[in-house]
Design a protein around this motif. Structure first.
Motif, short mmCIF file in Angstrom:
data_model
loop_
_atom_site.label_atom_id
_atom_site.label_comp_id
_atom_site.label_asym_id
_atom_site.label_seq_id
_atom_site.Cartn_x
_atom_site.Cartn_y
_atom_site.Cartn_z
N GLU A 217 3.96 1.47 -1.18
CA GLU A 217 4.59 1.57 -2.50
C GLU A 217 3.61 2.09 -3.54
N ALA A 218 2.37 1.62 -3.46
CA ALA A 218 1.35 2.09 -4.40
C ALA A 218 1.08 3.57 -4.21
N ALA A 219 1.03 4.02 -2.97
CA ALA A 219 0.78 5.44 -2.70
C ALA A 219 1.95 6.29 -3.19
N THR A 220 3.16 5.81 -3.00
CA THR A 220 4.34 6.53 -3.47
C THR A 220 4.33 6.64 -4.98
N TYR A 221 4.04 5.53 -5.66
CA TYR A 221 3.99 5.55 -7.12
C TYR A 221 2.88 6.48 -7.60
N ASP A 222 1.73 6.42 -6.96
CA ASP A 222 0.60 7.26 -7.36
C ASP A 222 0.96 8.73 -7.25
N ALA A 223 1.64 9.11 -6.16
CA ALA A 223 2.05 10.51 -5.98
C ALA A 223 3.05 10.91 -7.06
N TRP A 224 4.02 10.04 -7.38
CA TRP A 224 5.00 10.32 -8.42
C TRP A 224 4.30 10.49 -9.77
N TYR A 225 3.39 9.58 -10.07
CA TYR A 225 2.69 9.61 -11.35
C TYR A 225 1.88 10.90 -11.50
N LYS A 226 1.15 11.26 -10.46
CA LYS A 226 0.35 12.49 -10.51
C LYS A 226 1.25 13.71 -10.69
N GLN B 62 0.83 -1.20 0.00
CA GLN B 62 0.00 0.00 0.00
C GLN B 62 0.87 1.25 0.00
#
Length: 65
Positions: free
Chosen positions: A17-26, A15
């Motif tokens: 890692e997913a949140a970190t990736y989501d923030a980077w992507y946004k 969770q």
């Protein structure tokens, strides 16, 4: 009990890692939108030319090995 703890640790890690990736992507999408709105765009031909040069460079490096 040990299996449950390991499962929960893995779940929390996924969770995070997913949140970190989501923030980077946004952030990347926002940067792209801001650049486009500022007129910092490349034409299709410019992009194609750059990647053709990169491809040629990589192929030359592979051939040299």
């Amino acid at each position: 009990a040990q299996l449950l703890r390991e499962f929960m640790r893995d779940f929390v890690k996924q969770q995070q890692e997913a949140a970190t990736y989501d923030a980077w992507y946004k952030k990347q999408v926002r940067m792209g939108i801001d650049e486009a709105n500022a007129g910092q765009l490349l034409s299709h031909e410019q992009v194609k030319s750059r990647f053709e040069a990169k491809r040629a460079s990589l192929l030359a490096k592979l051939a040299a090995k």
